[in-house]
Design an enzyme around this catalytic site. Sequence first.
Site, PDB file in Angstrom:
ATOM      1  N   CYS A 147       0.850  -1.207   0.000  1.00 50.88           N
ATOM      2  CA  CYS A 147       0.000   0.000   0.000  1.00 50.88           C
ATOM      3  C   CYS A 147       0.876   1.243   0.000  1.00 50.88           C
ATOM      4  O   CYS A 147       1.737   1.396   0.859  1.00 50.88           O
ATOM      5  CB  CYS A 147      -0.904  -0.012   1.228  1.00 50.88           C
ATOM      6  SG  CYS A 147      -1.632   1.597   1.574  1.00 50.88           S
ATOM      7  N   CYS A 179       0.742   3.297   3.443  1.00 54.18           N
ATOM      8  CA  CYS A 179       1.164   2.727   4.724  1.00 54.18           C
ATOM      9  C   CYS A 179       2.524   3.300   5.163  1.00 54.18           C
ATOM     10  O   CYS A 179       3.342   3.685   4.330  1.00 54.18           O
ATOM     11  CB  CYS A 179       1.246   1.201   4.612  1.00 54.18           C
ATOM     12  SG  CYS A 179      -0.295   0.357   5.045  1.00 54.18           S
ATOM     13  N   GLN A 205      -8.212  13.911   0.819  1.00 48.20           N
ATOM     14  CA  GLN A 205      -7.420  14.806  -0.010  1.00 48.20           C
ATOM     15  C   GLN A 205      -7.757  16.247   0.323  1.00 48.20           C
ATOM     16  O   GLN A 205      -8.820  16.540   0.878  1.00 48.20           O
ATOM     17  CB  GLN A 205      -7.723  14.557  -1.488  1.00 48.20           C
ATOM     18  CG  GLN A 205      -7.374  13.156  -1.961  1.00 48.20           C
ATOM     19  CD  GLN A 205      -7.420  13.077  -3.485  1.00 48.20           C
ATOM     20  OE1 GLN A 205      -6.900  13.945  -4.181  1.00 48.20           O
ATOM     21  NE2 GLN A 205      -8.047  12.050  -4.002  1.00 48.20           N
ATOM     22  N   HIS A 255      -6.913   2.193   2.554  1.00 45.74           N
ATOM     23  CA  HIS A 255      -6.204   2.874   3.649  1.00 45.74           C
ATOM     24  C   HIS A 255      -6.922   4.196   3.963  1.00 45.74           C
ATOM     25  O   HIS A 255      -7.194   4.970   3.051  1.00 45.74           O
ATOM     26  CB  HIS A 255      -4.747   3.134   3.237  1.00 45.74           C
ATOM     27  CG  HIS A 255      -3.875   3.503   4.389  1.00 45.74           C
ATOM     28  ND1 HIS A 255      -2.841   2.708   4.831  1.00 45.74           N
ATOM     29  CD2 HIS A 255      -3.920   4.558   5.230  1.00 45.74           C
ATOM     30  CE1 HIS A 255      -2.285   3.276   5.887  1.00 45.74           C
ATOM     31  NE2 HIS A 255      -2.924   4.408   6.140  1.00 45.74           N
ATOM     32  N   HIS A 270      -7.825   7.684   4.219  1.00 46.29           N
ATOM     33  CA  HIS A 270      -7.148   8.893   3.744  1.00 46.29           C
ATOM     34  C   HIS A 270      -8.145   9.835   3.107  1.00 46.29           C
ATOM     35  O   HIS A 270      -9.261   9.451   2.762  1.00 46.29           O
ATOM     36  CB  HIS A 270      -6.069   8.522   2.708  1.00 46.29           C
ATOM     37  CG  HIS A 270      -6.644   8.037   1.401  1.00 46.29           C
ATOM     38  ND1 HIS A 270      -7.148   6.770   1.236  1.00 46.29           N
ATOM     39  CD2 HIS A 270      -6.813   8.664   0.202  1.00 46.29           C
ATOM     40  CE1 HIS A 270      -7.588   6.628  -0.006  1.00 46.29           C
ATOM     41  NE2 HIS A 270      -7.408   7.765  -0.655  1.00 46.29           N
ATOM     42  N   ASN A 280     -12.911  10.614  -0.263  1.00 50.53           N
ATOM     43  CA  ASN A 280     -13.660   9.614  -1.042  1.00 50.53           C
ATOM     44  C   ASN A 280     -13.440   8.307  -0.337  1.00 50.53           C
ATOM     45  O   ASN A 280     -12.300   7.845  -0.268  1.00 50.53           O
ATOM     46  CB  ASN A 280     -13.059   9.435  -2.440  1.00 50.53           C
ATOM     47  CG  ASN A 280     -13.422  10.543  -3.372  1.00 50.53           C
ATOM     48  OD1 ASN A 280     -14.465  11.164  -3.229  1.00 50.53           O
ATOM     49  ND2 ASN A 280     -12.559  10.796  -4.322  1.00 50.53           N
ATOM     50  N   HIS A 326      -3.802   0.385   8.154  1.00 44.43           N
ATOM     51  CA  HIS A 326      -4.327   0.216   6.797  1.00 44.43           C
ATOM     52  C   HIS A 326      -5.796  -0.184   6.797  1.00 44.43           C
ATOM     53  O   HIS A 326      -6.539   0.068   5.844  1.00 44.43           O
ATOM     54  CB  HIS A 326      -3.484  -0.860   6.101  1.00 44.43           C
ATOM     55  CG  HIS A 326      -3.873  -1.133   4.685  1.00 44.43           C
ATOM     56  ND1 HIS A 326      -3.547  -0.301   3.655  1.00 44.43           N
ATOM     57  CD2 HIS A 326      -4.597  -2.154   4.137  1.00 44.43           C
ATOM     58  CE1 HIS A 326      -4.029  -0.796   2.521  1.00 44.43           C
ATOM     59  NE2 HIS A 326      -4.671  -1.919   2.791  1.00 44.43           N
ATOM     60  N   SER A 371      -9.086   5.005  -4.324  1.00 48.57           N
ATOM     61  CA  SER A 371      -8.097   4.141  -4.978  1.00 48.57           C
ATOM     62  C   SER A 371      -7.538   3.101  -4.019  1.00 48.57           C
ATOM     63  O   SER A 371      -6.786   2.228  -4.439  1.00 48.57           O
ATOM     64  CB  SER A 371      -6.959   5.006  -5.519  1.00 48.57           C
ATOM     65  OG  SER A 371      -6.378   5.758  -4.473  1.00 48.57           O
TER      66      SER A 371
HETATM   67  P1  H2U Z   1      -8.167   8.661  -3.804  1.00 54.59           P
HETATM   68  O1  H2U Z   1      -8.204   7.324  -3.148  1.00 54.59           O
HETATM   69  O2  H2U Z   1      -9.314   9.546  -3.378  1.00 54.59           O
HETATM   70  O3  H2U Z   1      -8.023   8.517  -5.286  1.00 54.59           O
HETATM   71  O4  H2U Z   1      -6.854   9.409  -3.276  1.00 54.59           O
HETATM   72  C1  H2U Z   1      -5.569   8.866  -3.371  1.00 54.59           C
HETATM   73  C2  H2U Z   1      -4.636   9.897  -3.967  1.00 54.59           C
HETATM   74  O5  H2U Z   1      -3.294   9.468  -3.742  1.00 54.59           O
HETATM   75  C3  H2U Z   1      -4.803  10.053  -5.474  1.00 54.59           C
HETATM   76  O6  H2U Z   1      -5.184  11.382  -5.749  1.00 54.59           O
HETATM   77  C4  H2U Z   1      -2.498   9.877  -4.813  1.00 54.59           C
HETATM   78  C5  H2U Z   1      -3.400   9.760  -6.037  1.00 54.59           C
HETATM   79  O7  H2U Z   1      -3.032  10.692  -7.020  1.00 54.59           O
HETATM   80  N1  H2U Z   1      -1.302   9.043  -4.847  1.00 54.59           N
HETATM   81  C6  H2U Z   1      -0.068   9.608  -4.610  1.00 54.59           C
HETATM   82  O8  H2U Z   1       0.018  10.824  -4.426  1.00 54.59           O
HETATM   83  N2  H2U Z   1       1.048   8.821  -4.565  1.00 54.59           N
HETATM   84  C7  H2U Z   1       1.027   7.487  -4.782  1.00 54.59           C
HETATM   85  O9  H2U Z   1       2.056   6.841  -4.702  1.00 54.59           O
HETATM   86  C8  H2U Z   1      -0.226   6.807  -5.199  1.00 54.59           C
HETATM   87  C9  H2U Z   1      -1.481   7.631  -5.109  1.00 54.59           C
HETATM   88 ZN    ZN Z   2      -2.060   1.155   3.840  1.00 53.50          ZN
END
Ligand code: H2U
Ligand code: ZN
Length: 349
Positions: free
Chosen positions: A53, A56, A171, A167, A169, A156, A116, A164
């Site tokens: 992940c 993490c 934004q 974990h 999180h 989200n 996580h 995505s």
């Molecule tokens: P979402 O799960 O809402 O997509 O947010 C995860 C964000 O994490 C996503 O905008 C970023 C993606 O661009 N990201 C990173 O900045 N670095 C990474 O290594 C993978 C994902």
């Molecule tokens: Zn994680």
Amino acid sequence: MSSLIELGRHPHLRFDPLRREWVQVSPRRTERPWRGQVDPPEAETIPAHDPGCYLCPGAPRARGATNPDYSTTFVFDNDFAALHPSTPPAAYTDADLLVARSEPGICRVVCFSPRHDLTLSRMDFAGIRAVVDVWIDECARLAACPEIGYVLVFENRGAAMGASNPHPHGQIWATATVPNEPAREQASLSAWRHAHGGCLLCDYLSLEAARGERMIVENGAFAAIVPFWAVWPFETIVISKRHVTGLDALDQAGRDGLADLLKRLTTHYDNLFETPFPYSMGFHQRPADEAPHDEWHLHAHVYPPLLRSAAVRKFMVGYEMLGTPQRDLTPEDAAARLRAAGEEHYRGR
Ligand code: H2U
Ligand code: ZN
């Protein structure tokens, strides 16, 4: 004037005073048969730490950085940022029809916990309280950047909402201009102030406190309500009880209240279908300029897509895209079901 009970038996329109548009309510439409998409259940057993992940502690991210061994929260610049602070100014107009301008901004990713496998609903109060502090610190820091005019904190949650990664999180996108939704609300809040002399959300909150039927959770500082004009099946609005214009105006009691309320509200959601409930949630607050913006009243919208079960979601398509947003059960029914879901998390029962 008809009673709401009478109105609620039949299809009707309700007015959203924040977005200043109508919502169509079609009660009992959930009785229709469903042969459409059924989402796979979200995994209930995920590891506390996943070395694969990218959020993490200690893990490598997609573009080479390595996360520190963090123990509470961790914030970093989005490696795939949608906006960049150094975007040069540019503007384009052609016959007043083709209009464009450059948009500088900053995108941050906030890890809520080193664990996580958790969600806000299953984090402890201290953990969520730390997230509230990080949101506020980030807002203050980003708002102080000269190129920034608005800071939007959002989450989200769940694959159904396009997150995505499980974990926990969120934004933060900070932009030069005020995005569409808060800009629209700002116009409504200002118009209400001119017409009625008070604050739209202060007035709305006291009305809902008196009615009670759409209230889900409250404490001394915040209340969560299924808005009278909700579009998403189990949508809520989280409103500060004090008239504060932004997250930075929350005192210690306000921050405590927000953390408490988010934990309790997300627990009601998870309990409803005994699943980690997906949603998009975000805070609306005053713009990051020098003006006081007394018209603004801090609140969050929670837009969850689930409709009938953990497997069947609401799609905003067809009539919603081309006509008017539409919902399939009354906000009062949704509120009663959310309240009845209770505050003891189903996984701990
Ligand atoms: P979402 O799960 O809402 O997509 O947010 C995860 C964000 O994490 C996503 O905008 C970023 C993606 O661009 N990201 C990173 O900045 N670095 C990474 O290594 C993978 C994902
Ligand atoms: Zn994680």
